[in-house]
Design a protein around this motif. Structure first.
Motif, PDB file in Angstrom:
ATOM      1  N   SER A   1       1.100  -1.433   0.306  1.00 57.81           N
ATOM      2  CA  SER A   1      -0.062  -0.084   0.141  1.00 57.81           C
ATOM      3  C   SER A   1       0.784   1.416  -0.526  1.00 57.81           C
ATOM      4  O   SER A   1       0.503   2.091  -0.784  1.00 57.81           O
ATOM      5  N   VAL A   2       1.997   0.800   0.860  1.00 60.58           N
ATOM      6  CA  VAL A   2       2.835   2.466   1.256  1.00 60.58           C
ATOM      7  C   VAL A   2       3.320   2.783  -0.333  1.00 60.58           C
ATOM      8  O   VAL A   2       3.472   3.535  -0.975  1.00 60.58           O
ATOM      9  N   LEU A   3       3.740   1.268  -0.898  1.00 60.85           N
ATOM     10  CA  LEU A   3       4.986   1.547  -1.768  1.00 60.85           C
ATOM     11  C   LEU A   3       3.677   2.606  -3.058  1.00 60.85           C
ATOM     12  O   LEU A   3       4.227   2.993  -3.598  1.00 60.85           O
ATOM     13  N   LEU A   4       2.271   1.667  -3.619  1.00 61.33           N
ATOM     14  CA  LEU A   4       1.114   2.016  -4.378  1.00 61.33           C
ATOM     15  C   LEU A   4       1.086   3.691  -4.447  1.00 61.33           C
ATOM     16  O   LEU A   4       1.066   4.236  -5.102  1.00 61.33           O
ATOM     17  N   LEU A   5       1.077   3.694  -2.882  1.00 61.97           N
ATOM     18  CA  LEU A   5       0.340   5.786  -2.665  1.00 61.97           C
ATOM     19  C   LEU A   5       1.987   6.626  -2.941  1.00 61.97           C
ATOM     20  O   LEU A   5       2.019   7.469  -3.451  1.00 61.97           O
ATOM     21  N   ALA A   6       3.195   5.665  -2.722  1.00 63.11           N
ATOM     22  CA  ALA A   6       4.249   6.708  -2.859  1.00 63.11           C
ATOM     23  C   ALA A   6       4.215   7.189  -4.586  1.00 63.11           C
ATOM     24  O   ALA A   6       4.463   7.915  -4.799  1.00 63.11           O
ATOM     25  N   ILE A   7       3.946   6.574  -5.132  1.00 59.58           N
ATOM     26  CA  ILE A   7       3.918   5.965  -6.658  1.00 59.58           C
ATOM     27  C   ILE A   7       2.870   6.960  -7.014  1.00 59.58           C
ATOM     28  O   ILE A   7       3.049   7.895  -7.753  1.00 59.58           O
ATOM     29  N   ALA A   8       1.521   6.498  -6.726  1.00 62.66           N
ATOM     30  CA  ALA A   8       1.014   7.642  -6.724  1.00 62.66           C
ATOM     31  C   ALA A   8       1.019   9.194  -6.509  1.00 62.66           C
ATOM     32  O   ALA A   8       1.271  10.449  -7.148  1.00 62.66           O
ATOM     33  N   GLU A   9       1.681   9.431  -5.686  1.00 66.15           N
ATOM     34  CA  GLU A   9       2.237  10.906  -4.772  1.00 66.15           C
ATOM     35  C   GLU A   9       3.232  11.490  -5.716  1.00 66.15           C
ATOM     36  O   GLU A   9       3.261  12.921  -5.746  1.00 66.15           O
ATOM     37  N   TYR A  10       4.268  10.373  -6.175  1.00 60.01           N
ATOM     38  CA  TYR A  10       5.722  10.686  -6.821  1.00 60.01           C
ATOM     39  C   TYR A  10       4.775  11.379  -8.608  1.00 60.01           C
ATOM     40  O   TYR A  10       4.535  12.208  -8.733  1.00 60.01           O
ATOM     41  N   ALA A  11       3.843  10.312  -8.710  1.00 57.70           N
ATOM     42  CA  ALA A  11       3.243  10.963  -9.908  1.00 57.70           C
ATOM     43  C   ALA A  11       2.117  12.182 -10.435  1.00 57.70           C
ATOM     44  O   ALA A  11       2.801  12.840 -11.324  1.00 57.70           O
ATOM     45  N   ARG A  12       1.696  12.053  -8.443  1.00 59.65           N
ATOM     46  CA  ARG A  12       1.049  14.234  -8.843  1.00 59.65           C
ATOM     47  C   ARG A  12       2.009  14.703  -8.841  1.00 59.65           C
ATOM     48  O   ARG A  12       1.912  15.860  -9.494  1.00 59.65           O
ATOM     49  N   ARG A  13       3.062  14.676  -7.806  1.00 62.20           N
ATOM     50  CA  ARG A  13       4.074  15.771  -8.095  1.00 62.20           C
ATOM     51  C   ARG A  13       4.354  16.173  -9.257  1.00 62.20           C
ATOM     52  O   ARG A  13       4.926  17.259  -9.722  1.00 62.20           O
ATOM     53  N   ARG A  14       5.109  14.831 -10.219  1.00 68.34           N
ATOM     54  CA  ARG A  14       5.413  14.687 -10.842  1.00 68.34           C
ATOM     55  C   ARG A  14       4.981  16.080 -12.389  1.00 68.34           C
ATOM     56  O   ARG A  14       5.333  16.799 -13.140  1.00 68.34           O
ATOM     57  N   GLY A  15       3.222  15.414 -12.074  1.00 65.86           N
ATOM     58  CA  GLY A  15       2.314  16.265 -13.054  1.00 65.86           C
ATOM     59  C   GLY A  15       2.317  18.307 -12.373  1.00 65.86           C
ATOM     60  O   GLY A  15       2.380  18.520 -13.614  1.00 65.86           O
ATOM     61  N   ALA A  16       2.825  18.011 -11.414  1.00 68.73           N
ATOM     62  CA  ALA A  16       2.286  19.546 -11.097  1.00 68.73           C
ATOM     63  C   ALA A  16       3.507  20.319 -11.784  1.00 68.73           C
ATOM     64  O   ALA A  16       3.746  21.752 -11.862  1.00 68.73           O
ATOM     65  N   ALA A  17       4.275  19.255 -11.025  1.00 70.63           N
ATOM     66  CA  ALA A  17       6.008  20.233 -11.652  1.00 70.63           C
ATOM     67  C   ALA A  17       5.688  19.848 -13.122  1.00 70.63           C
ATOM     68  O   ALA A  17       5.916  20.973 -13.429  1.00 70.63           O
ATOM     69  N   ARG A  18       5.489  19.120 -13.705  1.00 69.74           N
ATOM     70  CA  ARG A  18       5.766  19.447 -15.423  1.00 69.74           C
ATOM     71  C   ARG A  18       5.028  20.473 -16.301  1.00 69.74           C
ATOM     72  O   ARG A  18       5.231  21.146 -16.909  1.00 69.74           O
ATOM     73  N   THR A  19       3.855  20.542 -15.117  1.00 69.98           N
ATOM     74  CA  THR A  19       2.585  21.978 -15.587  1.00 69.98           C
ATOM     75  C   THR A  19       3.615  23.171 -14.841  1.00 69.98           C
ATOM     76  O   THR A  19       3.089  23.994 -15.138  1.00 69.98           O
ATOM     77  N   GLY A  20       4.119  23.457 -14.043  1.00 69.17           N
ATOM     78  CA  GLY A  20       4.460  24.845 -13.366  1.00 69.17           C
ATOM     79  C   GLY A  20       3.590  25.434 -12.281  1.00 69.17           C
ATOM     80  O   GLY A  20       3.797  25.355 -12.539  1.00 69.17           O
ATOM     81  N   GLN A  21       2.844  24.081 -11.870  1.00 68.33           N
ATOM     82  CA  GLN A  21       2.158  23.991 -10.588  1.00 68.33           C
ATOM     83  C   GLN A  21       2.691  24.432  -9.644  1.00 68.33           C
ATOM     84  O   GLN A  21       3.847  23.320  -9.816  1.00 68.33           O
ATOM     85  N   LYS A  22       2.225  24.529  -8.757  1.00 69.76           N
ATOM     86  CA  LYS A  22       2.903  25.289  -6.746  1.00 69.76           C
ATOM     87  C   LYS A  22       2.422  24.029  -6.497  1.00 69.76           C
ATOM     88  O   LYS A  22       1.161  23.515  -6.933  1.00 69.76           O
ATOM     89  N   ASP A  23       2.562  22.722  -5.850  1.00 68.94           N
ATOM     90  CA  ASP A  23       2.643  21.790  -5.214  1.00 68.94           C
ATOM     91  C   ASP A  23       2.514  22.183  -4.206  1.00 68.94           C
ATOM     92  O   ASP A  23       1.905  23.350  -2.800  1.00 68.94           O
ATOM     93  N   ALA A  24       0.069  22.145  -4.101  1.00 71.55           N
ATOM     94  CA  ALA A  24      -0.800  22.066  -3.047  1.00 71.55           C
ATOM     95  C   ALA A  24      -1.090  21.201  -2.219  1.00 71.55           C
ATOM     96  O   ALA A  24      -2.250  21.046  -0.694  1.00 71.55           O
ATOM     97  N   GLY A  25      -0.539  20.124  -2.287  1.00 67.60           N
ATOM     98  CA  GLY A  25      -1.048  19.187  -0.907  1.00 67.60           C
ATOM     99  C   GLY A  25      -1.616  18.031  -1.405  1.00 67.60           C
ATOM    100  O   GLY A  25      -2.113  18.575  -2.482  1.00 67.60           O
ATOM    101  N   GLY A  26      -1.245  17.025  -1.293  1.00 66.91           N
ATOM    102  CA  GLY A  26      -1.844  15.739  -1.307  1.00 66.91           C
ATOM    103  C   GLY A  26      -3.313  15.562  -1.663  1.00 66.91           C
ATOM    104  O   GLY A  26      -3.604  16.424  -2.860  1.00 66.91           O
ATOM    105  N   PHE A  27      -3.367  14.078  -1.330  1.00 68.22           N
ATOM    106  CA  PHE A  27      -4.806  13.729  -1.870  1.00 68.22           C
ATOM    107  C   PHE A  27      -6.503  14.461  -1.090  1.00 68.22           C
ATOM    108  O   PHE A  27      -5.830  14.210   0.173  1.00 68.22           O
ATOM    109  N   LEU A  28      -7.243  13.751  -2.429  1.00 67.15           N
ATOM    110  CA  LEU A  28      -8.789  14.458  -1.092  1.00 67.15           C
ATOM    111  C   LEU A  28      -8.926  16.126  -1.062  1.00 67.15           C
ATOM    112  O   LEU A  28      -7.555  16.252  -2.117  1.00 67.15           O
TER     113      LEU A  28
END
Lengths: 295, 267, 369
Positions: free
Chosen positions: B240-267
């Protein structure tokens, strides 16, 4: 020419495109949520006649559910346990949300929230089961205390009763309570605090007069988001509740799968939903009134 | 105020993680009783996991259900989130409310209501009935994640693509899809995790082949199985932790790629 | 007013264009011709319909009624992706997941050009906007000014008949904006394409445009060259919106065919020509006259003039360094009027309360209904 619909020059109107997209998820929700919920409602007005179901409409199940002390006690206890869990969870969660929102550096907030959410995403069953292991007669808690010589014999009031259910559920739903409060606190304009201090309010009265009222929508969301699933919880009462910790979900399961009395189970399910709805409406109403009073 | 709050926050995190921290401790403990003091290190319980065919069947069954549920829930989520963020239509609030309803419905209600209908229709229970239920409860989470992905999208990006000669569909494919892809991956992983962990609906709607949580539930009655369950739990939590870490990584990478500010986690 | 330069052929023709959003009437009977190769601006306050009109031309909004021709072709039913227009969006809409070169070359996907030809065109377009060698950069790493150049290159590479610019300078800081204004103008002359600029900044419109359409509440209030808009606004509203204008209550009567007699509060009687009277109404309808601050001057003690002179008191002033704006209340007038004076050597800034003689010309009066 188009008839004045707000549409980007592609013929179909905006509303039509929206409906087209939402149709599939909506159909899914209608078929697998609305229809089954309707069926439950219908079932609750039928009655079980040994192996067959009598489809004449009757209030018999509701009468029984509300008059039989067994059912009444279960319903009431579910409500009480849920209320206790909600209160404990939200009260414990607020300072955490406050700390992360106000005192953690912005670049580290995401990490804190991530840390808080991780336990929530690990197997619920395992987490509840672990509390049984911790709180049990020969559990980690008792053996540790015995080993340290703090107690002479294992504590028994911590497992197989309502207390254990409250502790376990409060643990399981902690992130649920923290997140909405955190989000509400994050939205508060920081200059409001400075304004309040500037106008002569102290730290506590600023919290009381500015922070707390503005965080209220988050608190209400937290209350609902914890209360609703806990009232229908099945696993925790079975694993750590003992006979005094049973809740309504256990009886619903028994009616459906053991006693084969689906109509009675349906009536209990409907009553549970009704309780959830009433509590939800009360809180939503309070929140609205509260917000309006402020405007 | 900062110091006491910080102490409290750390204690609270301890409370949150304490039960999970016990998992590996007793998974490697060479004793059948889950209690202190520890009795030495062993791989035995993990070795035993490898020798239970019923467990393997349950794991495979759960994986199958979780993969299919995640894909279906994410597809429904994309449709609903796109409709909700991009178009205005009458009755939108009510429609979205119904779709998001499972989020605020006790799971037992979802489980029994589906059970009643399935039995009335004379349909047999099995993996696909569990999938139906899991898609229902995972879709709102998918929508919540995808909503923020779609919302972060500047509407004029799609217009720009159309303006530069692309059709509606090709601009969705060339511009929108790549930009919401991190959200889609995130949604797939979250829906997968939800389905994998879900117990009540699976308990009611599973046929003769149990899912992993249902199998686990059956084992919990036997005290001598406890260490094995701890070992299994350790693996599940790690996964679970591994999957979540991947999900979080994907989200952050997406945010970084589009140049958005990191606005924090899920939900 | 007719443009004095050579009449170019119309590239965009709007005929009684109407646009409704539900009950909201966004465009109310817009008719205009935009000429080949001109720099045309749509100027107005927010909510006046200028952006809606631009998006209608681009094909992002349908017409509720009326007709739109681009280069002689009726655009009814032609979607945005098949119109010979390209747009620079207010947010620039740079695709964040693509590189600068991929952004600029985005529209060439369907052009049938080879990879090498496309790369050459992209490099050429980047060079044109001063971004040669930037092709490999990530789009989100660009500064505001660079993003705008990428947006320009991306639109111009398709050689559109008309380039549409939706408030392209509003996201830039003042210095960058001034620089880009000049560059846009230069670029437009270089490529010779019709530019249509939407802006709420009257100064920007005056600086850049060949012609400007001033819009209020879904209608074109005046379509004219910058000079005519400034010197001869057709209504008080246009006069107020563009620059600063003083208004004085006034009455006018026709003296003869080439002379109109005006009686304005504080200024007195004057005779003006019919070109100072906006077309379409009789001098008898005159309610007020307008006069620009820089067409008047305050006479210093001992200074003489052959212009007309009125008297008043300096009530307030704002010192701008190179200029001073005086609020002077003329005798017999309720509200003070603004007069701008260059700060020259030997011309000290006047104090509040100074009695002032104000020199003015009848030629600079504009009549309003």
């Amino acid at each position: 020419m188009n008839d004045g619909n707000r549409g980007p020059g592609f013929g179909r109107s905006e509303a039509a495109q929206g409906y087209l997209l939402v149709a599939t998820p909506l159909a899914y929700a209608l078929l697998l949520l609305a229809v089954p919920l309707g069926a439950i409602l219908l079932f609750s007005f039928w009655s079980q006649d040994y192996l067959t179901i009598d489809t004449t409409l009757t209030l018999k199940n509701y009468r029984e559910a509300l008059s039989d002390p067994l059912y009444r006690q279960l319903l009431l206890r579910s409500l009480m346990i849920s209320a206790a869990v909600t209160m404990a969870t939200v009260l414990a969660a607020f300072p955490i949300a406050y700390y992360v929102s106000f005192y953690v550096a912005p670049e580290r907030k995401a990490m804190w929230i991530f840390l808080i959410t991780i336990p929530f995403w690990t197997s619920y069953l395992i987490r509840v089961f672990l509390w049984k292991v911790i709180l049990g007669y020969n559990g980690v808690f008792n053996t540790t205390l015995l080993g340290l010589g703090i107690i002479d014999e294992p504590l028994t009031f911590i497992l197989y009763n309502a207390n254990a259910v409250v502790i376990t559920l409060a643990h399981a739903y902690a992130p649920f309570a923290i997140l909405p409060i955190f989000v509400a606190l994050e939205k508060i304009d920081r200059s409001l605090h400075e304004a309040s201090r500037d106008l002569g309010e102290g730290y506590l009265s600023t919290f009381w007069r500015v922070t707390l009222p503005l965080a209220m929508p988050g608190v209400v969301a937290a209350v609902l988001i914890v209360f609703i699933p806990t009232i229908g919880d099945y696993v925790t009462p079975v694993l750590v509740g003992g006979p005094d910790g049973r809740m309504i979900a256990n009886m619903i399961q028994t009616q459906f799968l053991r006693l084969n009395n689906a109509p009675m189970g349906a009536a209990l399910a409907v009553l549970t939903m009704a309780m959830v709805t009433v509590v939800a409406l009360v809180f939503v109403f309070l929140n609205r009134r509260y917000l309006r009073g402020r405007e | 105020m900062k110091r006491p709050l910080r102490v409290y926050a750390i204690l609270y995190l301890g409370f949150l993680y304490a039960p999970i921290a016990l998992l590996p401790v007793f998974a490697f403990n060479d004793g059948t009783v889950i209690a202190f003091p520890l009795r030495g290190f062993t791989w035995d319980w993990f070795r035993q996991l490898a020798e239970i065919p019923a467990l393997h069947a349950a794991v495979l069954n759960s994986l199958k259900i979780a993969v299919i549920s995640a894909i279906l829930a994410t597809c429904l989520g994309v449709l609903a989130a796109r409709a909700a963020t991009r178009f205005a239509f009458p009755g939108k609030k009510g429609i979205m409310g119904l779709i998001m309803l499972p989020l605020v419905l006790p799971e037992i209600i979802v489980a029994v209501s589906l059970l009643v209908v399935l039995l009335q229709l004379g349909l047999s229970l099995g993996a696909w009935t569990v999938i139906m239920g899991h898609v229902l409860i995972a879709t709102p989470f998918a929508i919540a994640i995808l909503n923020s992905a779609f919302q972060g999208l500047d509407r004029s990006l799609e217009e720009a693509a159309v303006d530069l000669g692309e059709t509606k569909w090709s601009s969705f494919r060339l511009v929108t899809l790549p930009l919401v892809m991190p959200g889609i991956i995130s949604s797939l992983l979250i829906a997968f995790t939800i389905s994998l962990d879900e117990f009540i609906i699976a308990f009611f709607l599973t046929g003769t082949e149990p899912t992993l949580p249902v199998y686990l539930w059956g084992q919990m009655r036997f005290p001598q199985r406890l260490p094995v369950i701890m070992a299994l739990g350790t693996i599940l939590v790690l996964a679970s932790v591994l999957l979540l870490a991947i999900a979080e990584y994907a989200r952050r990478r997406g945010a970084a790629r589009t140049g958005q500010k990191d606005a924090g986690g899920f939900l | 007013m007719k443009d004095t330069r050579t009449e170019a052929r119309p590239i965009i023709t709007l005929e009684a264009v109407e646009k409704y959003y539900g009950d909201y009437h966004a465009l109310r009977g817009i008719s205009a011709e935009i000429r080949q190769g001109e720099f045309f601006s749509l100027l107005g306050p927010s909510g006046c319909g200028k952006t809606t009109l631009l998006r209608t031309i681009a094909g992002f909004e349908d017409l509720s009624a009326g007709r739109l021709f681009i280069d002689g072709q009726d655009m009814a039913g032609v979607p945005a992706n098949r119109r010979p227009t390209n747009m620079v969006f207010q947010s620039y809409a740079i695709f964040p997941h693509l590189s600068v070169a991929e952004n600029v070359g985005f529209g060439l996907r369907r052009s049938g050009l080879s990879r090498a030809e496309r790369a050459a065109k992209v490099e050429q377009a980047l060079a044109m906007v001063g971004l040669a060698g930037f092709g490999g950069r990530a789009a989100h790493a660009l500064s505001g000014g660079q993003r705008q150049r990428v947006a320009l290159a991306r639109a111009l590479i398709l050689e559109p008949t008309v380039l549409l610019l939706d408030e392209p300078l509003s996201a830039l800081d003042k210095k960058m904006r001034d620089q880009m204004q000049g560059e846009l103008r230069r670029l437009q002359r270089q490529v010779g394409i019709t530019f249509i600029l939407v802006t709420h900044d009257q100064e920007e419109a005056l600086i850049m445009s060949d012609r400007i359409a001033v819009m209020f509440e879904g209608q074109i209030a005046q379509l004219d060259t910058p000079q005519m808009l400034y010197r001869r606004p057709v209504s008080r509203k246009v006069g107020e919106f563009i620059g600063v204008m003083n208004f004085l209550p006034a009455r006018a009567t026709v003296a003869d065919e080439t002379h109109i007699e005006v009686e304005a509060a504080g200024l007195g009687r004057a005779v003006i020509g019919p070109d100072q009277l906006p077309g379409g109404w009789h001098p008898g309808q005159t309610q007020s006259v307008g006069i620009r601050p820089e067409t008047m001057s305050i006479l210093y003690p001992g200074e003489t003039t052959d212009r007309r002179v009125a008297t008043g008191v300096v009530e307030d002033l704002s010192y701008y360094g190179d200029m001073t704006y005086y609020e002077v209340r003329l005798d017999g007038v309720e509200r003070p009027m603004t007069i701008s004076m260059k700060n020259l050597v030997g011309r000290p800034v006047l104090e509040r309360g100074t009695e002032a003689r104000v020199a003015w010309d009848a030629r600079s009066l504009v009549l309003f209904a």
